[in-house]
Motif scaffolding. Sequence first.
Motif, PDB file in Angstrom:
ATOM      1  N   LYS A 232       0.769  -1.105  -0.112  1.00  0.00           N
ATOM      2  CA  LYS A 232       0.007  -0.147  -0.168  1.00  0.00           C
ATOM      3  C   LYS A 232       0.870   1.311  -0.083  1.00  0.00           C
ATOM      4  CE  LYS A 232      -3.444   2.337   2.779  1.00  0.00           C
ATOM      5  NZ  LYS A 232      -4.283   2.397   4.203  1.00  0.00           N
ATOM      6  N   THR A 233       1.843   1.340   0.818  1.00  0.00           N
ATOM      7  CA  THR A 233       2.748   2.276   0.710  1.00  0.00           C
ATOM      8  C   THR A 233       3.340   2.601  -0.451  1.00  0.00           C
ATOM      9  OG1 THR A 233       3.261   2.024   3.172  1.00  0.00           O
ATOM     10  CG2 THR A 233       5.004   3.366   2.093  1.00  0.00           C
ATOM     11  N   ALA A 234       3.795   1.688  -1.282  1.00  0.00           N
ATOM     12  CA  ALA A 234       4.433   1.620  -2.523  1.00  0.00           C
ATOM     13  C   ALA A 234       3.287   2.448  -3.293  1.00  0.00           C
ATOM     14  CB  ALA A 234       5.033   0.600  -3.041  1.00  0.00           C
ATOM     15  N   PHE A 235       2.101   1.824  -3.640  1.00  0.00           N
ATOM     16  CA  PHE A 235       0.984   2.584  -4.386  1.00  0.00           C
ATOM     17  C   PHE A 235       0.703   3.894  -3.990  1.00  0.00           C
ATOM     18  CE2 PHE A 235      -1.270  -1.893  -4.507  1.00  0.00           C
ATOM     19  CZ  PHE A 235      -0.412  -2.529  -5.591  1.00  0.00           C
ATOM     20  N   GLU A 236       0.770   4.238  -2.914  1.00  0.00           N
ATOM     21  CA  GLU A 236       0.582   5.666  -2.563  1.00  0.00           C
ATOM     22  C   GLU A 236       1.621   6.428  -2.887  1.00  0.00           C
ATOM     23  OE1 GLU A 236      -2.077   7.142  -1.093  1.00  0.00           O
ATOM     24  OE2 GLU A 236      -3.219   5.259  -0.167  1.00  0.00           O
ATOM     25  N   LEU A 237       2.863   5.980  -2.740  1.00  0.00           N
ATOM     26  CA  LEU A 237       3.950   6.726  -3.172  1.00  0.00           C
ATOM     27  C   LEU A 237       4.104   7.097  -4.726  1.00  0.00           C
ATOM     28  CD1 LEU A 237       6.799   7.706  -1.964  1.00  0.00           C
ATOM     29  CD2 LEU A 237       7.818   5.462  -2.934  1.00  0.00           C
ATOM     30  N   TYR A 238       3.306   6.043  -5.573  1.00  0.00           N
ATOM     31  CA  TYR A 238       3.409   6.458  -6.874  1.00  0.00           C
ATOM     32  C   TYR A 238       2.066   7.145  -7.237  1.00  0.00           C
ATOM     33  CZ  TYR A 238       7.817   3.638  -8.044  1.00  0.00           C
ATOM     34  OH  TYR A 238       8.947   3.445  -7.986  1.00  0.00           O
TER      35      TYR A 238
END
Length: 458
Positions: free
Chosen positions: A28-34
């Motif tokens: 989820k953190t990676a998705f939000e980061l992108y």
Amino acid sequence: MKPSLPQGTRDFGSDVVRKRHYIFNTIKTAFELYGFQPLETPAMENLETLMGKYGEEGDKLIFKILNNGLNDPKNIEKSRAAFANVLEGKNDKNLTERALRYDLTIPFARYVAMNHGQLTFPFKRYQIQPVWRADRPQRGRYREFYQCDADVVGSRSLLNEVELTNIYSTVFEQLCIPVEIRLNSRKILAALADSAGGSEKMMDITIAIDKLDKIGLEKVQEELAERGLDAPQIAVVANYLSIANRAGDNDWVLGELQKLFSDNATGKTGLDELTYILSQTKDLSSVNKIIIDPTLARGLNYYTGTIYEVKAVGVKIGSIGGGGRYDDLTGLFGVPNIPGVGISFGVDRIYDVMEELKLFPAAVEQGTKVLFFNLGEEESKAAYALLQDVRRAGTPAEIFHESQKFDKQFKYAEKKSIPYIVIIGSSEIVEKTAVIKDLRSGQQQKVAFDELARFNFV
């Protein structure tokens, strides 16, 4: 009756849930980061939304939901006729009109089709929810499991494929799983079909190729023959698959494919797209590898361009991620010309890989950090007030439920792997100090009541 679970499903205790949430949160953190935003859709969809979207094999694995009131006397005859139709392989609305979602992509496409007038394109969404498949349960394959998807719709730019490739690498580096990110293109497979009997052979060829790593080349050739390909056509497919023997040597593989499809415009376009993605991700990672894999087929009807599959290095398990481009998925729902591309993470398999390789950080399983002992009515009142201060400071803490001997309360802390205990007896109340003991080291110290919430429980 002995309680049991439906085959292919599982209960998750607290230790497993915490590990799974560690994976979910990393993704989820990676998705939000992108720049992706969250979406959720219902567990069930109308059957017509799902059927015909996953290919011949996939449609067989859709869990259908029986209609309400089938045993109503008014519906008995209709139900009997409907069951007879189902036994002949037909769907009947008198028996079932709904089904559990098979994946998150088709429900997402349905959502976009219903809401495209209100969305800002390119629309980037991620979705983390369970899906269901009537599959044969085995290691790494369940009937109920979670998917974590990220999709971009409303753009044909290959930068989206580059971004999604980077998301894969980012997540698996953070999870410390070395992976191979395997790429191919449905355009290359379409070119293969043109060379082996025509475009109408596309699904027959891709379904068979998709089983290569499970059944081997000889069985794939047998299946192609059963699907109506003649010997020269099967030879074309076998020659194509032989190029995959050097998968990993991307320049050589692309060169051989260029020779094979030099006179096929669709195949050349697919190869140009893969070459671009490779050029933009060549410095992606020192651990993870991108591999052009001609055998990668992903036998789903809706893919039209680049396709992905991710495999963990050093672990014998199926893919732990996959996806691809689908340039007209919403056209299935009457809203054409909205291109898209997406990827999915297989959380259950990722969990199995991390367990096998012992990759979970020790702190992931940590729940309660502090246990306040219960030493009597007055002592527990004082302890509870201080317990609330510790909680307000952000430290997970609890108090033993009743006044008991020290030995029982110590054992409770040990069984739950609680690292700290706090003891407040009658003398501590008078002194306004608490005894803090670190059960890992055996060290203990006294701390003033007004300093307790600020104590570093690590």
